[in-house]
Write a protein that holds these residues in place. Structure first.
Motif, short mmCIF file in Angstrom:
data_model
loop_
_atom_site.label_atom_id
_atom_site.label_comp_id
_atom_site.label_asym_id
_atom_site.label_seq_id
_atom_site.Cartn_x
_atom_site.Cartn_y
_atom_site.Cartn_z
N ARG A 122 -75.69 -13.41 73.88
CA ARG A 122 -75.29 -12.09 73.40
C ARG A 122 -76.45 -11.31 72.78
O ARG A 122 -76.41 -10.07 72.75
CB ARG A 122 -74.15 -12.23 72.38
N LEU A 123 -77.46 -12.02 72.30
CA LEU A 123 -78.60 -11.35 71.64
C LEU A 123 -79.90 -11.76 72.31
O LEU A 123 -80.72 -12.48 71.74
CB LEU A 123 -78.63 -11.71 70.15
N PRO A 124 -80.13 -11.32 73.54
CA PRO A 124 -81.30 -11.77 74.29
C PRO A 124 -82.64 -11.33 73.72
O PRO A 124 -83.67 -11.93 74.03
CB PRO A 124 -81.07 -11.17 75.69
N SER A 125 -82.66 -10.31 72.86
CA SER A 125 -83.93 -9.83 72.31
C SER A 125 -84.27 -10.45 70.97
O SER A 125 -85.33 -10.16 70.39
CB SER A 125 -83.89 -8.30 72.17
N VAL A 126 -83.41 -11.31 70.46
CA VAL A 126 -83.62 -11.95 69.16
C VAL A 126 -84.28 -13.31 69.36
O VAL A 126 -83.98 -14.03 70.32
CB VAL A 126 -82.27 -12.12 68.42
N THR A 127 -85.19 -13.69 68.45
CA THR A 127 -85.77 -15.04 68.49
C THR A 127 -84.94 -15.96 67.61
O THR A 127 -84.46 -15.56 66.54
CB THR A 127 -87.23 -15.05 68.02
N PHE A 128 -84.77 -17.20 68.05
CA PHE A 128 -83.92 -18.18 67.38
C PHE A 128 -84.78 -19.38 66.98
O PHE A 128 -85.42 -19.99 67.84
CB PHE A 128 -82.79 -18.62 68.29
N THR A 129 -84.75 -19.73 65.70
CA THR A 129 -85.59 -20.82 65.21
C THR A 129 -84.79 -21.79 64.36
O THR A 129 -84.09 -21.40 63.41
CB THR A 129 -86.77 -20.29 64.38
N ASN A 130 -84.91 -23.07 64.71
CA ASN A 130 -84.31 -24.16 63.95
C ASN A 130 -85.34 -24.67 62.95
O ASN A 130 -86.44 -25.06 63.32
CB ASN A 130 -83.92 -25.29 64.92
N LEU A 131 -84.98 -24.63 61.65
CA LEU A 131 -85.84 -25.16 60.60
C LEU A 131 -85.22 -26.44 60.07
O LEU A 131 -83.99 -26.57 59.99
CB LEU A 131 -86.00 -24.15 59.47
N TYR A 132 -86.05 -27.38 59.71
CA TYR A 132 -85.56 -28.67 59.20
C TYR A 132 -86.33 -29.07 57.96
O TYR A 132 -87.56 -28.95 57.92
CB TYR A 132 -85.71 -29.77 60.26
#
Length: 549
Positions: free
Chosen positions: A306-316
């Motif tokens: 749904r948000l193809p222009s957003v970057t997605f980052t998993n932080l741990y």
């Protein structure tokens, strides 16, 4: 110049005094206003007797006032201890007895809590309660040592600080396996190192509008606050009283025109379940970050589609290593719902180590214990050298290095990415909160209504991620799960209360006479499975069901 967290606000106030720093609905504070009010509070705290290194707690819901309290405490060379005002007084009493603050800052929203604390408990080291509102409360149990109007008697000019960057900035209390919360000490340098890496990696600047979703006693909030202040961005606090409905959160993101959202995955999973995100929604959003627990891949795919222009980052990273120690930015939308997302690679200045029981590197591709070392490591647990020595162990040939035992299992894949493989102990993550099942069980065992009990965690596909379940044997037939839950809520916050209960004549035991927790987990899993709707009938299953067999 010594590098301290509060310096970022001072620098922004000098550079861009009229820029908005904090927003909560119709309340705003500019960087100049934030600087001046925190300078006044710092002077007032010093006048009240607060000295370098002393703790000052604040029992104030997330708000501009709470941020003034946090920064003013730091400017007074003290250590701030954020209090979860939704927790029961019995648990907060343990935190105050442990941290021994010089004073507690509060507002009208926490009047009932402070009343209960001062009426039922004794804090000999406490100089008193500092009231941040202009009008002090009417209370039979305490008289504030100052109130908000007293701030006007102090200068707004900057003041010199004595702290070093290696001094503690705050103590965050997490769930403890013995039933007592553990105080994790975090220094100025710990936070500064992570914030400088993260703002550089994510490209944050003064044009950003940053979310403030977690409560301030949760370590994720540290990045929201100081990440925004370090670059002169706007921090948009998600109102504490915002209904926790997916559509309300989506509306907040749209209305605030946020460029960055950071939360635990359960919030994002919940929003996906209710399908509240439109295609190409949130046009201002640049990046979406999560930390604190596993984000189910199907829900991540929902968001990324749904948000193809957003970057997605998993932080741990656990609280003990300061906000996060590793990251993984998703290169493209996953195509397989069953493939979990890696926790990735270490942030600058950090290192993830997958080791065997002898602290040797685990073989390639093998599952081992996950340890962390580097600039984010906490000095340890507040006034608890035993727990500190157990969790922060010597490492290296000379033993002078320190590594933190996360309690997580992990493996390194062929691409060099670290993958989370579950927990090795009784600590769980539920709705983003780190919970020691031992603390829940200890509270249950203190109830006279129970003969015995056991607390286990059962993974689910729901937004909670993991359900806390309790099997118990009551002393009499009148005791019900409702009775137990009501009494338990007096000593534990709501997010630590078991979601499932099972009354048994006796708890199952193994061959050694110990409680068989594996069997209890199986019983709860069977109970949950029996309540799920049956799968849709296929032509083949319909034909079979009609044979009468």
């Amino acid at each position: 110049m010594t590098r301290l967290l509060q310096n970022w606000v001072s620098e922004q106030a000098e550079r861009r005094p009229d820029a908005v720093a904090v927003v909560l609905r119709d309340q705003t504070l500019t960087y100049c206003e934030l600087e001046q009010r925190t300078n006044q509070l710092a002077r007032l705290l010093k006048a009240a007797g607060c000295q370098r290194g002393e703790r000052v707690a604040f029992a104030i819901p997330k708000s501009p006032t709470a941020l003034v309290a946090m920064l003013g405490i730091l400017k007074a060379d003290c250590v701030h201890v954020p209090i979860d005002t939704a927790s029961p007084a019995a648990r907060i009493e343990k935190i105050l007895q442990s941290s021994q603050p010089r004073c507690v800052l509060a507002t009208g929203a926490s009047t009932k809590l402070v009343d209960e604390l001062t009426a039922n408990y004794s804090f000999p080291q406490l100089a008193g309660v500092g009231w941040m509102d202009p009008s002090p409360p009417q209370s039979e149990n305490f008289v504030p040592i100052f109130n908000g109007t007293d701030l006007n008697n102090y200068s707004t000019a900057s003041l010199a600080c004595e702290n070093a960057s290696t001094d503690a900035a705050h103590i965050l209390y997490t769930s403890g396996s013995t039933g007592d919360p553990k105080g994790v000490v975090i220094t100025h340098a710990n936070v500064i190192h992570f914030v400088e890496w993260a703002t550089r990696y994510f490209g944050m600047d003064s044009s950003d509008l940053v979310s403030g979703h977690p409560p301030l006693h949760f370590d994720l909030a540290t990045f929201d606050v100081f990440g925004a202040f370090s670059v002169g961005a706007q921090l948009h606090l998600v109102p504490p009283d915002l209904p926790p409905m997916p559509n309300e959160i989506a509306d907040f993101i749209r209305r605030s025109e946020l460029t960055q959202w950071f939360s635990v995955p359960s919030v994002l999973h919940f929003m996906a379940k209710f399908d509240v995100v439109k295609f190409h929604d949130f046009p201002s959003l640049k990046r979406l970050l999560w930390c604190g627990e596993v984000f189910p891949t199907p829900a991540l795919r929902y968001w990324m589609q749904r948000l193809p222009s957003v970057t997605f980052t998993n932080l741990y990273g656990p609280t003990e290593t300061t906000i996060a120690s590793s990251y993984y930015t998703i290169p493209s939308c996953p195509t397989d719902d069953t493939v979990p997302i890696p926790i990735g690679t270490a942030c600058d200045g950090e290192e993830l180590l997958v080791l065997d029981e002898q602290l040797r590197p685990a073989p390639a591709g093998a599952v081992g214990n996950l340890y962390i070392r580097g600039a984010g490591l906490s000095p340890g647990y507040w006034r608890d050298p035993t727990k500190t020595a157990q969790a922060f162990v010597p490492y290296g040939s000379d033993g002078h290095d320190r590594i933190y035992k996360t309690g997580d299992l992990a493996r390194i894949d062929p691409d060099g990415l670290v993958n989370f493989m579950g927990r090795s102990d009784s600590q769980i993550k539920s709705r983003g909160y780190r919970i020691e099942l031992g603390e829940v069980e200890a509270a249950l065992n203190s109830l006279e209504e129970l003969r015995e009990c056991a607390v286990v965690a059962v993974p689910t596909e729901g937004f909670e991620g993991t359900l806390i379940c309790s099997a118990y044997v009551p002393r009499n037939a009148e005791t019900t799960s409702t009775t137990i839950r009501t009494k338990l809520n007096r000593s534990l916050p709501s997010y630590m209360l078991p979601a499932r209960w099972m009354c048994l004549a006796q708890l199952p035991k193994n061959a050694n006479g110990k409680i068989d927790r594996r069997r209890i987990r199986e019983l709860f899993a069977e109970q949950i499975a029996s309540e799920l709707p049956p799968p849709p009938a296929t032509p083949q299953t319909r034909a079979t069901s009609g044979t009468g067999d």
